[in-house]
Design a protein around this motif. Sequence first.
Motif, PDB file in Angstrom:
ATOM      1  N   LYS A 127       0.823  -1.208   0.000  1.00 41.80           N
ATOM      2  CA  LYS A 127       0.000   0.000   0.000  1.00 41.80           C
ATOM      3  C   LYS A 127       0.856   1.256   0.000  1.00 41.80           C
TER       4      LYS A 127
ATOM      5  N   GLU B  41       3.172   3.891  -1.516  1.00 33.27           N
ATOM      6  CA  GLU B  41       3.328   4.379  -2.883  1.00 33.27           C
ATOM      7  C   GLU B  41       4.771   4.256  -3.370  1.00 33.27           C
TER       8      GLU B  41
ATOM      9  N   ASP C   3      -4.601  -2.492 -13.321  1.00 32.67           N
ATOM     10  CA  ASP C   3      -6.057  -2.600 -13.207  1.00 32.67           C
ATOM     11  C   ASP C   3      -6.508  -2.462 -11.752  1.00 32.67           C
ATOM     12  N   LYS C   4      -5.696  -2.993 -10.836  1.00 34.22           N
ATOM     13  CA  LYS C   4      -6.040  -2.886  -9.416  1.00 34.22           C
ATOM     14  C   LYS C   4      -5.836  -1.465  -8.895  1.00 34.22           C
ATOM     15  N   LYS C   5      -4.982  -0.700  -9.544  1.00 32.50           N
ATOM     16  CA  LYS C   5      -4.662   0.652  -9.076  1.00 32.50           C
ATOM     17  C   LYS C   5      -5.421   1.734  -9.846  1.00 32.50           C
ATOM     18  N   LYS C   6      -6.477   1.377 -10.565  1.00 30.62           N
ATOM     19  CA  LYS C   6      -7.230   2.379 -11.332  1.00 30.62           C
ATOM     20  C   LYS C   6      -7.812   3.468 -10.439  1.00 30.62           C
ATOM     21  N   LYS C   7      -8.099   3.137  -9.213  1.00 30.23           N
ATOM     22  CA  LYS C   7      -8.672   4.128  -8.288  1.00 30.23           C
ATOM     23  C   LYS C   7      -7.668   5.224  -7.962  1.00 30.23           C
ATOM     24  N   ILE C   8      -6.393   4.860  -7.932  1.00 28.24           N
ATOM     25  CA  ILE C   8      -5.350   5.849  -7.639  1.00 28.24           C
ATOM     26  C   ILE C   8      -4.735   6.248  -8.971  1.00 28.24           C
ATOM     27  N   GLU C   9      -5.179   7.382  -9.492  1.00 28.52           N
ATOM     28  CA  GLU C   9      -4.844   7.787 -10.856  1.00 28.52           C
ATOM     29  C   GLU C   9      -3.340   7.957 -11.076  1.00 28.52           C
TER      30      GLU C   9
ATOM     31  N   TYR D 139      -1.741   4.522 -11.391  1.00 32.16           N
ATOM     32  CA  TYR D 139      -2.189   3.898 -12.639  1.00 32.16           C
ATOM     33  C   TYR D 139      -1.442   4.488 -13.833  1.00 32.16           C
TER      34      TYR D 139
END
Length: 130
Positions: A71, A73, A106-112, A115
């Motif tokens: 988690k 970054e 694909d799993k990190k699409k929420k965090i632009e 991504y």
Amino acid sequence: MNQLSSQFAIIDKIKNLVRKTGNIFKGDKTVGITEAIARKIQKGAYEAAQVVDKDSKTPPYKTIAEQLQSKDEQIYKASVYMLRNIAINEKKNRAEIIQILEKSADKKKKIEDLYDYTMQKIKEIKNIKN
């Protein structure tokens, strides 16, 4: 006389040491291993060494790919960067590394930000691939 007795004491100690060790110094053939046994041990060790090299090594990119689940970054970006470098330098692992990075993206699409970073590195790998 004292010096003479100390010299004989050393000789007696050496004699006792030889007696205690048994027939090793006398050339007894029953002590140790035979040539056939030594060859068998050497052959087994060689075969074991060959098998270990092929079966037990995990490619480093798989260990790095596990860090994509972090988690943090910085750890994620460092993992993506290292996987990109491996994919650029090793042709045989490119396809699998691209798949791993695409799944991670694909799993990190929420965090632009993550991504976009991952997709940029995938494009760099694909440009080298072509």
